[in-house]
Design a protein around this motif. Structure first.
Motif, PDB file in Angstrom:
ATOM      1  N   GLN A 172       0.833  -1.206   0.000  1.00 18.28           N
ATOM      2  CA  GLN A 172       0.000   0.000   0.000  1.00 18.28           C
ATOM      3  C   GLN A 172       0.868   1.258   0.000  1.00 18.28           C
ATOM      4  OE1 GLN A 172      -2.388  -1.982   3.332  1.00 18.28           O
ATOM      5  NE2 GLN A 172      -3.879  -0.461   2.566  1.00 18.28           N
ATOM      6  N   GLN A 173       1.861   1.299   0.859  1.00 18.49           N
ATOM      7  CA  GLN A 173       2.740   2.465   0.921  1.00 18.49           C
ATOM      8  C   GLN A 173       3.660   2.529  -0.297  1.00 18.49           C
ATOM      9  OE1 GLN A 173       2.473   0.218   3.653  1.00 18.49           O
ATOM     10  NE2 GLN A 173       0.832   1.545   4.466  1.00 18.49           N
ATOM     11  N   ALA A 174       4.171   1.373  -0.703  1.00 13.02           N
ATOM     12  CA  ALA A 174       5.094   1.343  -1.836  1.00 13.02           C
ATOM     13  C   ALA A 174       4.414   1.783  -3.124  1.00 13.02           C
ATOM     14  CB  ALA A 174       5.671  -0.065  -1.992  1.00 13.02           C
ATOM     15  N   VAL A 175       3.201   1.286  -3.361  1.00 13.25           N
ATOM     16  CA  VAL A 175       2.470   1.644  -4.576  1.00 13.25           C
ATOM     17  C   VAL A 175       2.040   3.110  -4.528  1.00 13.25           C
ATOM     18  CG1 VAL A 175       0.346   1.227  -5.893  1.00 13.25           C
ATOM     19  CG2 VAL A 175       1.729  -0.706  -5.090  1.00 13.25           C
ATOM     20  N   ALA A 176       1.596   3.586  -3.371  1.00 15.38           N
ATOM     21  CA  ALA A 176       1.173   4.986  -3.247  1.00 15.38           C
ATOM     22  C   ALA A 176       2.314   5.931  -3.589  1.00 15.38           C
ATOM     23  CB  ALA A 176       0.670   5.250  -1.825  1.00 15.38           C
ATOM     24  N   ALA A 177       3.517   5.623  -3.119  1.00 15.07           N
ATOM     25  CA  ALA A 177       4.669   6.471  -3.432  1.00 15.07           C
ATOM     26  C   ALA A 177       5.009   6.400  -4.916  1.00 15.07           C
ATOM     27  CB  ALA A 177       5.869   6.037  -2.594  1.00 15.07           C
ATOM     28  N   HIS A 178       4.842   5.215  -5.497  1.00 16.04           N
ATOM     29  CA  HIS A 178       5.187   5.021  -6.905  1.00 16.04           C
ATOM     30  C   HIS A 178       4.251   5.780  -7.844  1.00 16.04           C
ATOM     31  CE1 HIS A 178       6.754   2.964 -10.430  1.00 16.04           C
ATOM     32  NE2 HIS A 178       5.523   2.611 -10.775  1.00 16.04           N
ATOM     33  N   ILE A 179       2.955   5.821  -7.508  1.00 17.70           N
ATOM     34  CA  ILE A 179       1.973   6.415  -8.424  1.00 17.70           C
ATOM     35  C   ILE A 179       1.664   7.872  -8.113  1.00 17.70           C
ATOM     36  CG2 ILE A 179       0.919   4.160  -8.788  1.00 17.70           C
ATOM     37  CD1 ILE A 179      -1.376   5.065  -6.969  1.00 17.70           C
ATOM     38  N   SER A 180       2.254   8.423  -7.045  1.00 19.30           N
ATOM     39  CA  SER A 180       2.019   9.824  -6.686  1.00 19.30           C
ATOM     40  C   SER A 180       2.273  10.729  -7.895  1.00 19.30           C
ATOM     41  CB  SER A 180       2.945  10.209  -5.528  1.00 19.30           C
ATOM     42  OG  SER A 180       2.770  11.562  -5.182  1.00 19.30           O
ATOM     43  N   PRO A 181       1.402  11.740  -8.162  1.00 24.58           N
ATOM     44  CA  PRO A 181       0.360  12.287  -7.278  1.00 24.58           C
ATOM     45  C   PRO A 181      -1.047  11.706  -7.481  1.00 24.58           C
ATOM     46  CG  PRO A 181       0.669  13.740  -9.120  1.00 24.58           C
ATOM     47  CD  PRO A 181       1.641  12.597  -9.315  1.00 24.58           C
ATOM     48  N   ALA A 182      -1.170  10.565  -8.180  1.00 22.77           N
ATOM     49  CA  ALA A 182      -2.491   9.942  -8.319  1.00 22.77           C
ATOM     50  C   ALA A 182      -3.056   9.633  -6.929  1.00 22.77           C
ATOM     51  CB  ALA A 182      -2.396   8.663  -9.133  1.00 22.77           C
ATOM     52  N   PRO A 183      -4.351   9.865  -6.697  1.00 17.69           N
ATOM     53  CA  PRO A 183      -4.917   9.696  -5.349  1.00 17.69           C
ATOM     54  C   PRO A 183      -5.007   8.249  -4.900  1.00 17.69           C
ATOM     55  CG  PRO A 183      -6.646  10.226  -6.917  1.00 17.69           C
ATOM     56  CD  PRO A 183      -5.344  10.404  -7.652  1.00 17.69           C
ATOM     57  N   ASP A 184      -5.147   7.311  -5.847  1.00 16.59           N
ATOM     58  CA  ASP A 184      -5.247   5.895  -5.480  1.00 16.59           C
ATOM     59  C   ASP A 184      -4.894   5.041  -6.687  1.00 16.59           C
ATOM     60  OD1 ASP A 184      -7.744   5.328  -7.059  1.00 16.59           O
ATOM     61  OD2 ASP A 184      -8.558   6.788  -5.643  1.00 16.59           O
ATOM     62  N   ALA A 185      -4.696   3.748  -6.441  1.00 12.30           N
ATOM     63  CA  ALA A 185      -4.242   2.850  -7.502  1.00 12.30           C
ATOM     64  C   ALA A 185      -5.258   2.716  -8.627  1.00 12.30           C
ATOM     65  CB  ALA A 185      -3.922   1.482  -6.900  1.00 12.30           C
ATOM     66  N   LEU A 186      -6.542   2.696  -8.278  1.00 10.40           N
ATOM     67  CA  LEU A 186      -7.563   2.561  -9.312  1.00 10.40           C
ATOM     68  C   LEU A 186      -7.538   3.766 -10.251  1.00 10.40           C
ATOM     69  CD1 LEU A 186      -9.940   1.108 -10.556  1.00 10.40           C
ATOM     70  CD2 LEU A 186     -11.438   2.201  -8.873  1.00 10.40           C
ATOM     71  N   SER A 187      -7.501   4.963  -9.701  1.00 16.90           N
ATOM     72  CA  SER A 187      -7.445   6.168 -10.528  1.00 16.90           C
ATOM     73  C   SER A 187      -6.220   6.151 -11.426  1.00 16.90           C
ATOM     74  CB  SER A 187      -7.425   7.420  -9.643  1.00 16.90           C
ATOM     75  OG  SER A 187      -8.578   7.493  -8.842  1.00 16.90           O
ATOM     76  N   TRP A 188      -5.112   5.696 -10.879  1.00 11.40           N
ATOM     77  CA  TRP A 188      -3.866   5.643 -11.651  1.00 11.40           C
ATOM     78  C   TRP A 188      -3.985   4.708 -12.843  1.00 11.40           C
ATOM     79  CZ3 TRP A 188      -0.286   1.468 -12.034  1.00 11.40           C
ATOM     80  CH2 TRP A 188       0.946   1.798 -12.632  1.00 11.40           C
ATOM     81  N   THR A 189      -4.553   3.519 -12.637  1.00  9.96           N
ATOM     82  CA  THR A 189      -4.662   2.560 -13.738  1.00  9.96           C
ATOM     83  C   THR A 189      -5.531   3.093 -14.867  1.00  9.96           C
ATOM     84  OG1 THR A 189      -6.547   1.406 -12.720  1.00  9.96           O
ATOM     85  CG2 THR A 189      -4.340   0.585 -12.216  1.00  9.96           C
TER      86      THR A 189
END
Length: 299
Positions: A172-189
């Motif tokens: 959760q923390q690793a992915v959040a840092a990777h996709i920042s500034p996207a608010p969440d993984a779903l939005s990023w995909t």
């Protein structure tokens, strides 16, 4: 005009195109853009354009070996590419799938299995019974255990944890840092194109978290090892040598687990002799390899 003694090798993928020109006393390397693949609309034309752009300017080679993405499933297009290049350059041309040239290069033309594990995943086996391709079916229905598969499973685990459907995980923390500034993984995909390549960038996070003991990441990585091993074993019932290639195999922790799994399956990881470019050169100069029926020639 062709230049006596000069052989050009091409590795044409969907991301980049690599060229190696070898002569009696010189060697030239160049890199350009890849193409969508021979099976795509206009695939032959775009492939020929990409290759010719790297060959020019300068004298044309006497021989040209090409490993091209999509050639396995589009043999008619592969032959058309060979004929197009022969007409444009005056060279003898051989075209095969980039997986075939990678296999030839990795094992020096010998029998065995090549397991490619990068953003996608595919295993090609060559033995006394013939040639067998396993997976390489793309991220929607295949590429089992690949980087895109690992990334997709990680995003699913993060989404499930976020709503209480799955256990908490350091992913959760690793992915959040990777996709920042996207608010969440779903939005990023939803914003990533192509998604498979973007998911592949998450794969190293999964392997690092697994190596450091995260149970969710470890479960995902363990399943990836199982899936990749299954593809390698299915590619050949008799060949015991397996060459590994691709970014996932370069992760020391994951690579060691994959080697152990293959060993438990009765296989031995063989050192790679060369790459797809050396394979394309060898394919061009030899017709006695077991891969020959998958090579399309024009002279």
């Amino acid at each position: 005009m062709s230049t006596a003694g000069t052989i050009a090798a091409i590795d044409l993928g969907k991301t980049r195109c690599r060229l190696l020109i070898s002569g009696d006393s010189h060697q030239v390397t160049r890199t350009g853009d890849g193409t969508p693949g021979l099976a795509a609309p206009g695939g032959v034309e775009s492939a020929a354009a990409a290759i010719l752009a790297l060959l020019e300017p300068g004298p044309m080679p006497r021989a040209l070996g090409v490993g091209a993405a999509g050639a396995w499933t589009a043999p008619t297009a592969a032959l058309a590419l060979a004929e197009t290049l022969a007409a444009a350059t005056g060279a003898n041309v051989a075209v095969a799938s980039d997986v075939v040239t990678a296999h030839i290069g990795a094992l020096g033309g010998a029998p065995g299995v090549l397991l490619l594990a990068g953003t996608g995943a595919v295993a090609l086996g060559v033995d006394a019974d013939g040639v067998r391709l396993v997976d390489g079916w793309g991220p929607d229905i295949g590429d089992f255990g690949s980087g895109s598969w690992l990334g997709r499973e990680a995003v699913r685990a993060v989404q499930r944890a976020a709503v209480g459907l799955g256990p908490a995980t350091t992913l959760q923390q690793a992915v959040a840092a990777h996709i920042s500034p996207a608010p969440d993984a779903l939005s990023w995909t939803l914003t990533q194109q192509p998604l498979a390549r973007a998911l592949g960038t998450v794969a190293p996070l999964v392997l690092d978290c697994a190596e450091h003991g995260d149970s969710v990441a470890l479960e995902i990585a363990t399943e990836a090892v199982r899936l990749l091993t299954a593809s390698a074993l299915a590619a050949s019932a008799s060949a015991r040598e397996v060459a590994l290639h691709g970014g996932l195999t370069e992760h020391l922790w994951f690579g060691a687990r994959l080697e152990d799994s293959l060993s438990n399956g009765g296989r031995r990881v063989a050192p790679t002799v060369g790459d797809a470019l050396t394979g394309a050169q060898l394919m061009m100069t030899r017709r006695d390899l077991p891969h020959e029926r998958f090579v399309h020639r024009a002279e």
